[in-house]
Design a protein around this motif. Sequence first.
Motif, mmCIF file in Angstrom:
data_model
loop_
_atom_site.group_PDB
_atom_site.id
_atom_site.type_symbol
_atom_site.label_atom_id
_atom_site.label_comp_id
_atom_site.label_asym_id
_atom_site.label_seq_id
_atom_site.Cartn_x
_atom_site.Cartn_y
_atom_site.Cartn_z
ATOM 1 N N GLU A 343 0.836 -1.208 0.000
ATOM 2 C CA GLU A 343 0.000 0.000 0.000
ATOM 3 C C GLU A 343 0.864 1.248 0.000
ATOM 4 N N GLU A 346 2.090 1.777 -3.375
ATOM 5 C CA GLU A 346 1.001 2.225 -4.244
ATOM 6 C C GLU A 346 0.722 3.716 -4.027
ATOM 7 N N TYR A 347 0.597 4.126 -2.773
ATOM 8 C CA TYR A 347 0.297 5.527 -2.518
ATOM 9 C C TYR A 347 1.465 6.417 -2.945
ATOM 10 N N PRO A 472 -4.497 6.430 3.379
ATOM 11 C CA PRO A 472 -4.427 7.054 2.048
ATOM 12 C C PRO A 472 -4.355 8.579 2.136
#
Lengths: 510, 223
Positions: A343, A346-347, A472
Amino acid sequence: MSAGLSVRSTLAGKRVLLLGATGFVGKAWLVHALEELPELGKITLIVRRQRQASGESRFHAVLASNPAFQGLHAKHGAGLAAWLAPRLEVVEGDVRKPGLGLDDATRARLAREIDVVINSAAMIDFVPRLDRALATNVKGAMEVASLTASFDHASLLHVSTAYVAGNRSGTFPEAPVEARTPSGEPFDAEAEAAALMEGAMHAMAEGGEVAKRWILDGSARAEKLGWPNVYTYSKSLAEALLTRFAAQQGLPMSIVRPSIVESAQRVPFEGYNDGLNLLTAMIYLLGTWIRHLPASPDHPVDVVPVDDVARAMSAVAAALVAGRARPVYQVATSERNPITVGEAFEYTALSHRRHYRRPDAPWFEQEIMARWDGITNPGAHPLGVHSVHRAAGTLQGWLGRAETKLERPAWLSPMVSAVKRGEQRLSDVERLVDLATPFMRDNRWVFVSRALDELDVQEPDLRFEPEKIDWPRYWLDIHMPALRRWCFPRIEKTDPRRIHVTTAFGESGS
Amino acid sequence: MSGEAAFFKLEPLLVETSSAATAAYLASQHAGMRERIGRLGQVLVSAPLAALSRSTDGALSNRLLYAGLRGMNQVRLAQLAAEVATSLEGRTHRDRVALLEHERSEGRRVVVLSELPYELASILTDGWSVDHLAANRLEMRDGWATGKLLEPILGGPGSLRWLRAFAEAHGIDLARSCAYASHADDGFLLSAVGRPKLVGASERLARMGRNAGWPVLDGVALR
């Protein structure tokens, strides 16, 4: 059920001695205390001299220029010095010296006045000179403990790192370090530290190649015993020594172990970041052509905002004053609200994409770089830094042979120089990636972080609540912009060999 | 509000795009070259079957297309949706969007149907006079798309079923309601209501409309 803890009323009028105030978390804690704990008594900072600059002038230079204090400057303007005068004093001292190098009068005064000593001073390089890491992180920590024990009524809050756990996967409790290496072998930290100190003394006295060999052997030993690097090795030694000392002396002490300390959510301001650490370097790399990094996508990457660490430190300080502190507090997110390596990659990729797609970016960035996403690779990858470095080395070899065969033609020289520079740069980057690999790929660390809950902090704005971090939003809207604003420019100006690695905070190694 | 509604198909009537083009673009923006090539290939390979099945089973068509989004992170999808929406600003028929406000001022509930992912459709219709937006929703597990669509899946007869269920649930009299469309694949929408309206109809839809006696707001074909 124990009664709740009011941090503000417990710390009202109490005096804190802070070491490491010029470091990342030291500054964050200081601003947090000045802004969010107005009831706290006068704070004393111990700041060491650096070259010609006195401790006081060093701190004032930081106060004048560091973004951490911009809110205070905005609020108080020219009146800041007058506003600070009753709230803050700076004393010159050095953790590496006996008694911190304080004169008798200062020591006697502090002994009467101080309620809590917070030691966040540390050598934060992951590959420091071993003698310097020992001097600050081990011997220095013991000097602070000895001084605190000599005070009339002070407790000690020692800032360590969650990664004293070493190179192993598992769920790590909030408990003192064991008398074992991470690899499970019996380990006598006191004997180890004593041998290292003696070795350091002899090696430095000899100097030259003897000293160099000793430093390299020490670093290798840290890894052989099971720590990812000298920093975590030295912090673990310090914890063991401190725990024993505190028990022997009856010194009230708590160890606070933050995980990877990153951008603030709120204090000193949203997006404050002052570290140039390994994770930042990896995030930066993920925005370049080298985007294939060794990483396990399912492992948690334990990141905690710096203001959460600051507030946790205050809660622990209050617990020490109230006489109800536990020996160890971990300030970490991997147990209660994990973000995985996948993650985070990805971010990070999405943030780089946003940056490259900004309207004024050149076509090449908008269409090519924006889509060159960072990829986790548990194994090797043809476009990974190791492969590219090998290829560069091979090319360098060919060019060298060609140069010799063709008797050094002028047209070939620029190419040879460029490849040589590129190969050197890749070598440095590869070294950084190797340092980061234990954190991105090799170990699945989950750090328990429940002890702070037991304090039942009464003030909602002072609680550590990792579940509330919206990863996020934090990563894309706070952390990445903070890195781009405060940290990437420093990376672009810095030789990669000089990038420090921070999982805690404290004074720079320089 | 009266028991009447005005139904609008978002694409291509109001915004010049399609679920196939959107699915292909999104699939091509996965993280990593291998994922991109694989997922885009998946969409392209399924595109002919999707096209063939559109008129009989639009839901199957969209299932095939959006399967290419399997493994996409929810945050990536949201960011890509914002990027696509920005790129479609120049392809929005503002004159037709004004019809929504007109219908609402007439007391009708304005409902927009779309086969696009909800993340994109909601951005495209943000600020419009929309009372209800129905679009395809991707199934997410732990923040990553599974490649499946949640029921009800919009597309062809699936949209018709949705429309009838919506009308029943909200007391909408379809015979007194109107619908706007521009593409033959959306003929189901027009045939479901008492007052169908063709806007910028494609040739095939124009032919359908002439045969059915549906009014045409303007005779300019989209293609």
